[in-house]
Design an enzyme around this catalytic site. Structure first.
Site, short mmCIF file in Angstrom:
data_model
loop_
_atom_site.label_atom_id
_atom_site.label_comp_id
_atom_site.label_asym_id
_atom_site.label_seq_id
_atom_site.Cartn_x
_atom_site.Cartn_y
_atom_site.Cartn_z
N ASN A 11 0.88 -1.16 0.00
CA ASN A 11 0.00 0.00 0.00
C ASN A 11 0.92 1.22 0.00
OD1 ASN A 11 -1.79 2.06 0.48
ND2 ASN A 11 -2.31 1.43 2.57
N LYS A 13 0.21 4.22 -0.29
CA LYS A 13 -0.40 5.42 0.29
C LYS A 13 -0.13 6.62 -0.63
CE LYS A 13 -0.12 3.28 4.77
NZ LYS A 13 -0.09 3.39 6.21
N HIS A 97 -9.52 1.56 4.55
CA HIS A 97 -8.27 1.68 5.30
C HIS A 97 -8.50 2.63 6.49
CE1 HIS A 97 -4.19 2.76 6.37
NE2 HIS A 97 -3.82 1.64 5.77
N GLU A 99 -6.83 4.94 7.67
CA GLU A 99 -6.57 6.36 7.39
C GLU A 99 -7.77 7.00 6.71
OE1 GLU A 99 -2.85 5.73 5.37
OE2 GLU A 99 -1.99 5.08 7.27
N GLU A 169 -5.85 -4.87 10.31
CA GLU A 169 -4.82 -3.86 10.56
C GLU A 169 -5.12 -3.13 11.86
OE1 GLU A 169 -2.69 -2.73 6.71
OE2 GLU A 169 -4.36 -1.35 6.95
N GLY A 175 2.08 2.19 10.68
CA GLY A 175 3.05 3.27 10.54
C GLY A 175 3.74 3.66 11.84
N SER A 215 2.97 -2.29 10.22
CA SER A 215 4.41 -2.38 10.42
C SER A 215 4.99 -3.76 10.11
CB SER A 215 4.78 -1.94 11.85
OG SER A 215 4.35 -0.62 12.08
P1 PGA Z 1 2.55 0.17 7.62
O1 PGA Z 1 1.14 0.41 6.94
O2 PGA Z 1 3.06 -1.11 7.07
O3 PGA Z 1 3.39 1.36 7.23
O4 PGA Z 1 2.32 0.09 9.09
C1 PGA Z 1 0.24 -0.63 6.75
C2 PGA Z 1 -1.00 -0.11 6.13
O5 PGA Z 1 -1.43 1.00 6.48
O6 PGA Z 1 -1.61 -0.78 5.27
#
Ligand code: PGA
Length: 253
Positions: A11, A13, A97, A99, A169, A175, A215
């Protein structure tokens, strides 16, 4: 290892301009060439889709989007429809997601509408669910996640479940560099599988791909992916580095 085929999805982003995306996708293609043991997906910003689809054409890398609207056309300024994604060569789409839930007003209801529209159009929906840190601390993780899964899948048929991937998640792990332990992640992925079983029966639940995200990196992927209920990863930060993403793909072989 589970009997399900692993799906490793990056992803990106809001990262990579179209020219950066083009170069990065070529690098990635070279790096993962020959690794046929899992499905490899990159979910890229909408504006990068044409460049990445072109580079990945005929390779094992499939292209995904990061959001989709639930109508095929109309007065929805700024939105992109399932039909548009399909026409552009997109196969997967990330839906709900955290976010988007946190910053862009995504709700369980819109997640459901997008999931239904995506699947009906022939896209594979990667539906994201997960608890916040407060919810985990309150001990309501199972309840929160089960509710998100049920609402997201409302109106999706057993047959359409072939086109649905669920990504667990935990919001606190995204993140932050804080990964759920393999046991914590497997426990919730197992719970998601039991929710799917309660809705569609065991045959469907056994074949549903459930990813972990938050992560995931080159160092922890093997342990997470070895868990019974974890069938892949949705990877943010580490998907922006060829070495790290390739190591995760390798761990899934
Ligand atoms: P990350 O993000 O691996 O940077 O923690 C995962 C995601 O948001 O899909």
């Amino acid at each position: 290892m589970s009997k399900r085929r692993m799906v490793i999805a990056g992803n990106w982003k809001m990262n990579m301009t179209p020219s950066q995306a083009k170069n990065f996708a070529s690098e990635l293609y070279e790096a993962v060439k020959g690794k046929r043991g899992c499905d490899i997906v990159v979910c890229v910003p909408a504006i990068d889709i044409p460049a990445v689809v072109k580079v990945c054409a005929g390779t094992a890398i499939k292209v995904g989007a990061q959001n989709v609207h639930f109508k095929n056309s109309g007065a929805y300024t700024g939105e992109i429809s399932p039909e548009m994604l399909i026409d552009a060569g997109v196969k997967y789409v990330v839906i709900g997601h955290s976010e988007r839930r946190q910053y862009f007003g995504e709700t369980d209801e819109t997640v459901n509408l997008r999931t239904k529209a995506a699947v009906a159009a022939g896209l594979t929906a990667i539906v994201c669910v997960g608890e916040t840190l407060t919810e985990r601390e309150q001990g309501i993780t199972a309840e929160v996640v089960a509710k998100q899964v049920k609402l997201a899948l409302s109106g999706i048929s057993a047959d359409q479940m072939k086109k649905v991937i669920i990504a667990y998640e935990p919001v606190w792990a995204i993140g932050t560099g804080k990964t759920a332990t393999a046991e914590q992640a497997d426990e919730v992925c197992g719970l998601i599988r039991s929710v799917v079983a309660s809705l569609y029966g065991k045959v469907v639940s056994r074949s549903t791909v459930i990813q972990y995200g938050g992560s995931m990196n080159a160092g922890n992927a093997a342990e997470l992916l070895a868990m019974e209920n974890i069938d892949g990863g949705l990877i943010g930060g580490a998907s922006l580095k060829t070495d790290a993403f390739t190591a995760i793909v390798t761990a899934a072989q």
